[in-house]
Design an enzyme around this catalytic site. Structure first.
Site, PDB file in Angstrom:
ATOM      1  N   GLU A 254       0.879  -1.166   0.000  1.00  0.00           N
ATOM      2  CA  GLU A 254       0.000   0.000   0.000  1.00  0.00           C
ATOM      3  C   GLU A 254       0.913   1.210   0.000  1.00  0.00           C
ATOM      4  O   GLU A 254       1.642   1.458   0.965  1.00  0.00           O
ATOM      5  CB  GLU A 254      -0.918   0.040   1.221  1.00  0.00           C
ATOM      6  CG  GLU A 254      -1.899   1.210   1.149  1.00  0.00           C
ATOM      7  CD  GLU A 254      -2.317   1.746   2.492  1.00  0.00           C
ATOM      8  OE1 GLU A 254      -2.564   2.974   2.571  1.00  0.00           O
ATOM      9  OE2 GLU A 254      -2.377   0.970   3.457  1.00  0.00           O
ATOM     10  N   CYS A 288      -2.930   7.755   4.775  1.00  0.00           N
ATOM     11  CA  CYS A 288      -2.768   7.365   3.372  1.00  0.00           C
ATOM     12  C   CYS A 288      -4.041   7.605   2.570  1.00  0.00           C
ATOM     13  O   CYS A 288      -3.998   7.940   1.385  1.00  0.00           O
ATOM     14  CB  CYS A 288      -2.401   5.890   3.285  1.00  0.00           C
ATOM     15  SG  CYS A 288      -0.911   5.429   4.187  1.00  0.00           S
TER      16      CYS A 288
END
Length: 486
Positions: A254, A288
């Site tokens: 990720e 994020c």
């Protein structure tokens, strides 16, 4: 002063041949602990211990027993909830309510959810015809992949580390975890939990250090690490992928994001303002999945900008244990410098600074901390650096738009593709736009609402692979087919 040691083969150990490094508080830049930096020999010891555990007691456990142990880990985290909250606040400087309502509970939940997935997941089987008419039966089994190298980030360290460790252990793997050098405390504390619960030695290992020419690089290069999972910036992910190519190791990444929020004129206005505020400024913008690009339909653009401005200017800076405070510092002096450099770029590129753009005045005991103002810009073109590049700070740029096609094209015109949030009361529009935005996860009339059974991951430069629920099993296990001639 506290000395944070590596956790290798069930023991807290000092390093061989390295000097401890300082862990500083984001609140005031004071040193709060010394952290033992793992040498190459220490990393090798951790990997060898993890490899041996696969062949030992852990490798021989039934799924049911493994599940029971992971439930025990979750329960022990809950029992020591206050310890984990305190450690995470010390690491990150973020408010108490963020730790207690989201980040620490999710850490415990990650063990229970993936224990349940492994316990209940079905396996596939196929009957096939054969020339002799007797047939054959094919069925699949899942086996652990082996030693998993886990490299976790600093922005939500406990939650994101356990998001990887939970499924890895549930599937029968062993792990060597390298937490960020900025946030070593909760990962180390988890070692105490593992021992208390009775997780066999070598199953869970923690090594501390940095990236290049340190623990991170030593871990990713180790030939007995069978797969690597990483959350962090895209540039680091690229380096890890090159290392993983030696030996053809699997990766799950990720990576970065420059996420768009889309607000249509028919949205529930107050809910949209609240939602975008959270997505832009939660955790001081260090998320994020956060929103750094906001697109608002023109009829409500000015009203929306002013409403978001008022909320941003109402934040209360302060210590995590100050229950009147709801806004913390950035993680480090280095990251503060990076974010402020983008604030300067925005000004140089001609942005209209709606609010913020600098450093708040803080009391003397916090003046040396890594504080920056929540910042909103308007007026920049899509080519501006602060509109295109991930900043990872408490800031967003707001642009008006006039139609669906226009805003979808703007949202997609970026190298990243992690997440987006769409605000509208038109159900048909919500489905149309969500299907066309090129991201791994889309929220409609919400943000950060996570069902841990669902697929999670990014597209384009935002990552490789999907985790969550049964999707995690695709990374953390090897599926083997057995064909039996009847």
């Amino acid at each position: 002063m506290q000395l944070i040691k590596n956790f290798i083969n069930g023991e807290f150990v000092e390093a061989t041949g390295t000097t401890p490094f300082a862990k500083r508080s984001p609140l005031n830049n004071q040193v709060i602990a010394q952290v033992v930096e793992a040498s190459r020999a220490d990393v090798d010891a951790a990997v060898q211990a993890a490899h041996a555990a696969l062949k030992g007691e852990w490798g021989g456990l039934s799924t049911e027993r493994r599940v029971d142990l992971l439930y025990g880990v979750a329960n022990e985290i809950t029992r020591r909830f206050d310890d984990f909250v305190a450690a995470e606040m010390a690491d990150t400087g973020q408010p108490h309510h963020v730790m207690t309502s989201a980040f620490i509970p999710r850490g415990a939940a990650n063990f229970k959810v993936f224990a349940d997935v492994v316990k209940n997941v079905p396996s596939e089987s196929f009957q096939m015809a054969t020339p002799d008419g007797r047939g054959a039966l094919n069925y699949a089994i899942r086996q652990p992949k082996g030693v998993i190298g886990v490299i976790s980030p600093w922005n939500a360290p406990f939650m994101l580390m356990t998001w990887k460790v939970g499924p890895a252990l549930a599937c029968g793997n062993t792990v060597v975890v390298k937490p960020s050098e900025e946030t070593p405390l909760t990962t180390t504390l988890l070692g105490e939990v593992m021992n208390r619960v009775g997780i066999p030695k070598g199953v869970f290992n923690v090594i501390h250090g940095f990236g290049p020419d340190s623990a991170g690089e030593f871990l990713t290069q180790h030939p007995k690490v069978d797969a690597i999972t990483f959350t962090g910036e895209t540039r680091t992910g690229t380096a890890i992928m090159k290392a993983a190519a030696e030996g053809m190791r699997d990766v799950s990444f990720e990576l970065g994001g420059k996420n768009a929020g889309i607000v249509f004129a028919d949205a529930d206005f107050e809910a949209a303002v609240d939602g975008i505020f959270r997505s832009a400024f939660l955790n001081s913008g260090q998320v994020c999945l956060g929103t750094e690009r906001v697109y608002v339909e023109r009829p409500i653009f000015e009203k929306f900008v002013q409403a978001l401005k008022l909320k941003a200017e109402a934040v209360k800076f302060g210590r995590p244990d100050d229950h009147h405070a709801n806004y913390g510092p950035l993680i480090s002096a280095e990251h503060k410098q990076k974010v402020l450099s983008y604030y300067a770029k925005a000004k140089a590129e001609g942005a209209h600074i709606v609010t913020g753009g600098g450093v708040p005045e803080m009391p003397a005991d916090l003046a040396e901390g890594h504080w920056v103002q929540p910042t909103i810009w308007t007026g920049l073109p899509e080519t501006a650096s602060v509109v295109r590049e991930e900043i990872f700070g408490p800031c967003c740029h707001i642009s008006p738009f006039d139609g669906e096609d226009e805003v979808i094209n703007k949202a997609n015109a970026n190298d990243y593709g992690l997440a987006t949030t769409i605000w509208t009361t038109n159900l048909g529009r919500a489905h149309r736009v969500a299907a066309r935005v090129e991201v791994g996860i889309t929220w409609v009339n919400s943000w950060f609402l996570r069902d841990l059974r669902t697929a999670f991951g990014g597209s384009k430069q935002s990552g490789i692979g999907r985790e969550g629920g049964v999707h995690s099993l695709e990374f953390y296990t090897e599926t083997r087919n057995i064909c039996v001639k009847l």
